[in-house]
Write a protein that holds these residues in place. Structure first.
Motif, short mmCIF file in Angstrom:
data_model
loop_
_atom_site.label_atom_id
_atom_site.label_comp_id
_atom_site.label_asym_id
_atom_site.label_seq_id
_atom_site.Cartn_x
_atom_site.Cartn_y
_atom_site.Cartn_z
N VAL A 1 40.19 35.86 36.13
CA VAL A 1 39.28 35.96 35.14
C VAL A 1 38.16 34.74 35.41
N GLU B 1 34.36 45.16 39.25
CA GLU B 1 33.72 45.01 37.87
C GLU B 1 32.96 43.67 37.50
N LEU C 1 40.30 46.20 31.72
CA LEU C 1 41.65 46.15 31.76
C LEU C 1 42.16 46.38 30.43
N ALA D 1 44.99 34.92 38.87
CA ALA D 1 45.80 35.98 38.54
C ALA D 1 46.94 35.47 38.05
N SER E 1 34.40 40.66 37.33
CA SER E 1 35.33 39.83 36.62
C SER E 1 35.93 38.43 37.25
N LEU F 1 41.79 39.24 29.07
CA LEU F 1 41.39 39.99 30.13
C LEU F 1 40.07 40.83 29.95
N ARG G 1 39.62 46.64 41.66
CA ARG G 1 38.87 47.00 40.63
C ARG G 1 38.22 45.81 39.94
N ASN G 2 39.10 44.61 39.99
CA ASN G 2 38.65 43.41 39.22
C ASN G 2 37.21 42.79 39.85
N TRP G 3 37.19 42.84 41.37
CA TRP G 3 36.02 42.11 41.88
C TRP G 3 34.85 43.20 41.76
N ALA H 1 45.11 40.00 41.61
CA ALA H 1 45.80 40.68 40.48
C ALA H 1 47.32 40.19 40.63
N LEU I 1 44.52 46.96 40.89
CA LEU I 1 44.08 46.01 39.87
C LEU I 1 42.77 45.06 40.57
N VAL J 1 44.49 39.71 36.04
CA VAL J 1 43.80 39.58 37.00
C VAL J 1 43.02 38.35 37.12
#
Length: 196
Positions: free
Chosen positions: A71, A46, A15, A82, A48, A11, A42-44, A53, A39, A69
């Motif tokens: 990755v 960030e 996260l 995910a 990652s 992860l 936030r993931n895109w 998610a 999640l 999420v």
């Protein structure tokens, strides 16, 4: 060049740092999808991976078993969607490949119908139910991702195998995440570009 003998995916740090702050119980489908959508967004942002998610919960109690999420970008592995990440984390946490063993009623919650790869991964995971925010081509239209040749009766195929499917939980919120992603300059990582 020497041949690889293994691979790892983890992860993202953002996260991992927040896992202890996630709710341990998510009693309603809406609670579960709210976490998934948060999640995913936030993931895109960030960097990652894509805006995707998933969580695995005990269907009856809402106890959180795993959260993950997409990755793909962070790991460099195209299979780390995910659903695959989250199902693998649940299998690792429980120490078994069959998430339906011992009468377990585990549920996968994800912010869209699975792509063609995650379709098989979910079907073979042993989960007994799946909750998705939406289905159909809107995701591809908003984001540019190629979800592959998913069969028209995808939900019925899960149901025929004893996996209950619920569609439409927090649909508009999921679409808002995809729209924001599509409006950004984020990398859409289809191999060799989108399907023509």
């Amino acid at each position: 060049m020497s041949l690889a003998t293994g691979f790892t995916a983890t992860l993202p740090a953002w996260l991992t740092a927040e896992l202890d702050t996630l709710p341990t119980v998510l009693p309603t489908l809406e609670d579960r999808m709210d976490l998934v959508n948060a999640l995913a967004d936030r993931n895109w942002r960030e960097g990652s991976g894509g805006p995707f998610a998933a969580i695995v919960v005990d269907a009856a109690t809402g106890e959180l078993v795993s959260a993950g999420v997409n990755v793909v970008l962070a790991s460099g592995l195209t299979s780390m969607h995910a659903e695959v990440t989250t199902l693998s984390l649940a299998q690792t946490a429980l120490g078994r490949w069959d998430l339906g063993a011992e009468g377990a009623d585990l549920q996968l919650v994800v912010n869209w119908r699975p792509c063609v790869m995650c379709y098989g991964a979910t079907m073979w995971s042993g989960v007994r139910s799946m909750v998705v925010a939406g289905e159909g081509p809107l995701l591809e239209e908003l984001t540019g991702f190629d979800e592959g040749p998913v069969v028209d009766d995808w939900a019925a195929q899960f149901e025929a195998r004893g996996i209950r499917v619920t569609i439409g939980v927090r649909h508009d919120e999921a679409v808002a995440v995809y729209r924001a992603y599509g409006d950004s300059d984020s990398l859409v990582y289809n191999a060799r570009g989108a399907a023509e």
